[in-house]
Design a protein around this motif. Structure first.
Motif, PDB file in Angstrom:
ATOM      1  N   ASP A 126      22.233  39.410  54.003  1.00  0.00           N
ATOM      2  CA  ASP A 126      23.431  38.651  53.628  1.00  0.00           C
ATOM      3  C   ASP A 126      24.439  39.584  52.963  1.00  0.00           C
ATOM      4  N   VAL A 127      25.711  39.164  52.957  1.00  0.00           N
ATOM      5  CA  VAL A 127      26.765  39.936  52.304  1.00  0.00           C
ATOM      6  C   VAL A 127      27.440  39.079  51.236  1.00  0.00           C
ATOM      7  N   TYR A 128      27.548  39.604  50.027  1.00  0.00           N
ATOM      8  CA  TYR A 128      28.291  38.929  48.956  1.00  0.00           C
ATOM      9  C   TYR A 128      29.310  39.900  48.369  1.00  0.00           C
ATOM     10  N   PHE A 129      30.389  39.351  47.780  1.00  0.00           N
ATOM     11  CA  PHE A 129      31.464  40.234  47.321  1.00  0.00           C
ATOM     12  C   PHE A 129      32.243  39.650  46.145  1.00  0.00           C
ATOM     13  N   GLU A 130      31.530  38.967  45.251  1.00  0.00           N
ATOM     14  CA  GLU A 130      32.174  38.364  44.082  1.00  0.00           C
ATOM     15  C   GLU A 130      32.965  39.386  43.271  1.00  0.00           C
ATOM     16  N   ALA A 131      32.425  40.601  43.146  1.00  0.00           N
ATOM     17  CA  ALA A 131      33.050  41.607  42.286  1.00  0.00           C
ATOM     18  C   ALA A 131      34.386  42.108  42.827  1.00  0.00           C
ATOM     19  N   THR A 132      34.710  41.778  44.089  1.00  0.00           N
ATOM     20  CA  THR A 132      35.970  42.274  44.645  1.00  0.00           C
ATOM     21  C   THR A 132      37.183  41.497  44.143  1.00  0.00           C
ATOM     22  N   VAL A 133      36.959  40.328  43.539  1.00  0.00           N
ATOM     23  CA  VAL A 133      38.082  39.502  43.072  1.00  0.00           C
ATOM     24  C   VAL A 133      37.936  39.172  41.586  1.00  0.00           C
ATOM     25  N   GLY A 134      38.793  39.751  40.770  1.00  0.00           N
ATOM     26  CA  GLY A 134      38.869  39.302  39.380  1.00  0.00           C
ATOM     27  C   GLY A 134      37.719  39.682  38.479  1.00  0.00           C
ATOM     28  N   GLY A 135      37.117  40.844  38.703  1.00  0.00           N
ATOM     29  CA  GLY A 135      36.103  41.348  37.774  1.00  0.00           C
ATOM     30  C   GLY A 135      35.019  40.330  37.475  1.00  0.00           C
ATOM     31  N   ALA A 136      34.906  39.947  36.213  1.00  0.00           N
ATOM     32  CA  ALA A 136      33.828  39.063  35.771  1.00  0.00           C
ATOM     33  C   ALA A 136      34.022  37.616  36.214  1.00  0.00           C
ATOM     34  N   ILE A 137      35.213  37.263  36.682  1.00  0.00           N
ATOM     35  CA  ILE A 137      35.497  35.866  37.027  1.00  0.00           C
ATOM     36  C   ILE A 137      34.766  35.458  38.304  1.00  0.00           C
ATOM     37  N   PRO A 138      34.042  34.338  38.255  1.00  0.00           N
ATOM     38  CA  PRO A 138      33.352  33.891  39.479  1.00  0.00           C
ATOM     39  C   PRO A 138      34.317  33.161  40.412  1.00  0.00           C
ATOM     40  N   ALA A 139      35.244  33.907  41.016  1.00  0.00           N
ATOM     41  CA  ALA A 139      36.276  33.284  41.855  1.00  0.00           C
ATOM     42  C   ALA A 139      35.703  32.865  43.207  1.00  0.00           C
ATOM     43  N   CYS A 140      35.065  33.820  43.901  1.00  0.00           N
ATOM     44  CA  CYS A 140      34.509  33.504  45.222  1.00  0.00           C
ATOM     45  C   CYS A 140      33.411  32.449  45.109  1.00  0.00           C
ATOM     46  N   ALA A 141      32.560  32.577  44.086  1.00  0.00           N
ATOM     47  CA  ALA A 141      31.448  31.635  43.934  1.00  0.00           C
ATOM     48  C   ALA A 141      31.969  30.226  43.664  1.00  0.00           C
ATOM     49  N   THR A 142      33.054  30.120  42.902  1.00  0.00           N
ATOM     50  CA  THR A 142      33.583  28.792  42.603  1.00  0.00           C
ATOM     51  C   THR A 142      34.201  28.170  43.849  1.00  0.00           C
ATOM     52  N   ALA A 313      30.288  44.827  36.980  1.00  0.00           N
ATOM     53  CA  ALA A 313      28.861  44.937  37.298  1.00  0.00           C
ATOM     54  C   ALA A 313      28.169  43.592  37.122  1.00  0.00           C
ATOM     55  N   SER A 314      28.614  42.799  36.162  1.00  0.00           N
ATOM     56  CA  SER A 314      27.963  41.496  35.958  1.00  0.00           C
ATOM     57  C   SER A 314      28.211  40.599  37.169  1.00  0.00           C
ATOM     58  N   ALA A 315      29.375  40.751  37.814  1.00  0.00           N
ATOM     59  CA  ALA A 315      29.631  39.986  39.042  1.00  0.00           C
ATOM     60  C   ALA A 315      28.757  40.500  40.183  1.00  0.00           C
ATOM     61  N   VAL A 316      28.595  41.817  40.272  1.00  0.00           N
ATOM     62  CA  VAL A 316      27.701  42.397  41.293  1.00  0.00           C
ATOM     63  C   VAL A 316      26.283  41.854  41.102  1.00  0.00           C
ATOM     64  N   LEU A 317      25.823  41.860  39.852  1.00  0.00           N
ATOM     65  CA  LEU A 317      24.445  41.449  39.595  1.00  0.00           C
ATOM     66  C   LEU A 317      24.261  39.942  39.753  1.00  0.00           C
ATOM     67  N   ALA A 318      25.327  39.163  39.532  1.00  0.00           N
ATOM     68  CA  ALA A 318      25.252  37.729  39.834  1.00  0.00           C
ATOM     69  C   ALA A 318      25.072  37.544  41.343  1.00  0.00           C
ATOM     70  N   ASP A 319      25.776  38.339  42.136  1.00  0.00           N
ATOM     71  CA  ASP A 319      25.592  38.293  43.594  1.00  0.00           C
ATOM     72  C   ASP A 319      24.161  38.665  43.982  1.00  0.00           C
ATOM     73  N   VAL A 320      23.634  39.713  43.354  1.00  0.00           N
ATOM     74  CA  VAL A 320      22.250  40.098  43.653  1.00  0.00           C
ATOM     75  C   VAL A 320      21.317  38.920  43.373  1.00  0.00           C
ATOM     76  N   GLY A 321      21.637  38.179  42.299  1.00  0.00           N
ATOM     77  CA  GLY A 321      20.838  36.998  41.964  1.00  0.00           C
ATOM     78  C   GLY A 321      20.944  35.883  43.002  1.00  0.00           C
ATOM     79  N   ARG A 322      22.003  35.890  43.805  1.00  0.00           N
ATOM     80  CA  ARG A 322      22.171  34.864  44.852  1.00  0.00           C
ATOM     81  C   ARG A 322      21.379  35.187  46.115  1.00  0.00           C
ATOM     82  N   LEU A 323      20.923  36.414  46.232  1.00  0.00           N
ATOM     83  CA  LEU A 323      20.235  36.823  47.455  1.00  0.00           C
ATOM     84  C   LEU A 323      18.832  36.255  47.495  1.00  0.00           C
ATOM     85  N   PRO A 324      18.356  35.903  48.684  1.00  0.00           N
ATOM     86  CA  PRO A 324      16.962  35.454  48.792  1.00  0.00           C
ATOM     87  C   PRO A 324      16.031  36.591  48.387  1.00  0.00           C
ATOM     88  N   ASP A 325      15.114  36.276  47.509  1.00  0.00           N
ATOM     89  CA  ASP A 325      14.183  37.285  47.001  1.00  0.00           C
ATOM     90  C   ASP A 325      13.169  37.630  48.091  1.00  0.00           C
TER      91      ASP A 325
END
Lengths: 328, 328
Positions: A126-142, A313-325
């Protein structure tokens, strides 16, 4: 999860540093000239200390990081435009190996969104990219959470350097060149500030958001290929030509100027806009805000730190948390 | 997904109305006196029209909705305190049938959090409750996304009625009783406004948020049983005793008063607080805001409509979207 981190700038470093506290191991870390690879877990502190001392990060080639054992590739190399290389090839390699990809690099998402989704569709990753928009803000996730098909527009203040310059111009009555020089002295603006002050950075973020909205209307990759936007589709105006007098005039009317980006299904516009001085869009410093217009939930606003290594980095790691383990 | 909706107040009605546009079918809909059940999909419009005409919603007993075929139970009956009944029994029945539960009812989450998690642990069903905190605002999801173990505090303005009363007192220089009567005329305040103006509603929301933070520190249900909070653990002060003069004094100092709730690992406090007149916490009307303090990402603020049928239903349906699809 095992992470390979490409890029050892502020974001890549912070991802590698914080990963263990999120329960992940870093099995590879690379900058543009070398890499350190260890399937049992890289000693991140030692590698970064070597880099800080002017030595290579590790003894491997950068390409070895891409070939290493990992569950998710964190792509945190600098954003490039057009073909978005070399970031795009990194993403391709990982997806072709059925690995996940988490991007902090805006290039592949803003410039080659349909290519990205096509590779993802053919991959178990899977591909996630929360960190590309607005640093710590969960824009894509919202937006994803609300359902992009039910979001009509996303508006935001998405560049901290432009914010800083405009706030200082308004507060001190100084002109653009003076404040920019000050921002460069403080390290808030880059030596070449054009990416920020000409609106390119904000526009890339808005293109990414607009692509999320447009994707919701597409039934196939082919349709997405026709509909996906790139930077060249955005109408972008920067803040370079704003005279100090414009800010004085705005202030007399209880307003101020911010570099506002807007993403809708119709496209992307970025430019200086008059906003109420005490309104939600008048954020200051590196604070960013996104306003999401929804069909059933009215407007939602999310604000937070829009830049910074740890924040991004916190947005990157939130994305990592969204990935299937993979261990489940 | 197939949804059984319990409760046909503003939220339950809106969930049932909007469900098809989110790709879900309503197989049962109940209020406190009757139900309509149809495994092929209830005619929601017809059922609500019957109710609006003063007739029963349907020909079945309310209990039949609980026994119907569904993948997720939407519990949108009124919040009750203490044993949180009958909502808690509804949740238990669904989980014992290995069905998912999405709550708009705050009672089971605020008053019996450990019981709820114990039942969930023994069930194949999951429990989500985004709609219990701040209407359309994704408060719980954002805390979950950041990782509750990395959130130190959540502060917020979480009750629209209290906001309305305080805004009007400040703007018009009127006293509490006068503004409350006006709010009741406008339908912004209930005939019995105590739940809102005494801080109970805001406190329940903060207890839910505090439970999410405390849960992150618990290794077992037994530990959670010791650590989980209920309303009786919260220090709550309402807005009834605020004299108009206090708001005048605050205004002279560029500040105003809001009913602010705070949830930390140490507990929950709700009460009137002085906030900057143009600060982020000075939201007005039914707008709510939550500020989330994080370890690595600084403070994040999320604001939006904190009440309303459609707004709260959108949070319920976002939760439904988080559930594993039984058809996959």
């Amino acid at each position: 999860m095992r992470l390979a981190v490409l890029g050892a700038g502020a974001v890549g470093r912070a991802v590698a540093d914080l990963a263990p506290s999120y329960g992940h191991a870093v099995t590879a870390l690379a900058d543009s000239s070398s890499a350190v690879v260890d399937p049992g877990g890289v000693d991140v502190g030692a590698a970064l200390a070597r880099k800080d001392a002017g030595d290579p990060l590790g003894e491997s080639d950068p390409g070895d990081a891409l070939a290493a054992e990992y569950d998710a590739l964190v792509e945190a190399t600098p954003t490039t435009l057009g073909d978005a290389e070399p970031g795009f090839s990194h993403l391709r390699t990982a997806l072709e190996r059925d690995r996940h990809v988490v991007l902090a690099n805006k290039g592949p998402v803003a410039e080659r969104f349909a290519d990205l989704r096509a590779l993802e569709a053919d991959s178990a990753g899977d591909v996630y990219f929360e960190a590309t928009v607005g640093g710590a803000i969960p824009a894509c996730a919202t937006v994803a959470d609300l359902g992009p098909e039910r979001v009509s527009a996303v508006r935001g203040v998405l560049n901290g350097t432009a914010n800083f310059v405009l706030s200082r111009m308004a507060a001190e009555g100084l002109d653009y060149d003076h404040v920019l020089a000050e921002a460069q002295d403080l390290g808030v603006a880059e030596a070449d500030p054009s990416f920020d002050v000409e609106g390119t950075d904000a526009a890339l973020k808005c293109v990414i958001l607009a692509n999320l909205l447009r994707e919701a209307d597409c039934g196939s990759i082919e349709e997405l290929r026709e509909r996906a936007l790139t930077l060249s589709d955005a109408a972008v105006e920067g803040i370079r030509d704003i005279p100090g007098s414009a800010l004085d005039l705005a202030a007399e009317d209880g307003r101020t100027v911010r570099l506002v980006g807007e993403a809708t299904r119709d496209g992307v516009r970025v430019g200086p806009r008059l906003v109420p001085e005490n309104g939600t869009l008048a954020v200051s410093g590196t604070r960013n805000i996104v306003e999401i217009e929804t069909e059933h939930a009215g407007g939602l606003a999310v604000s937070g730190r829009g830049a910074g290594g740890e924040e991004t980095a916190s947005a990157v790691l939130a994305d990592v948390g969204r990935l299937p383990d993979p261990e489940r």
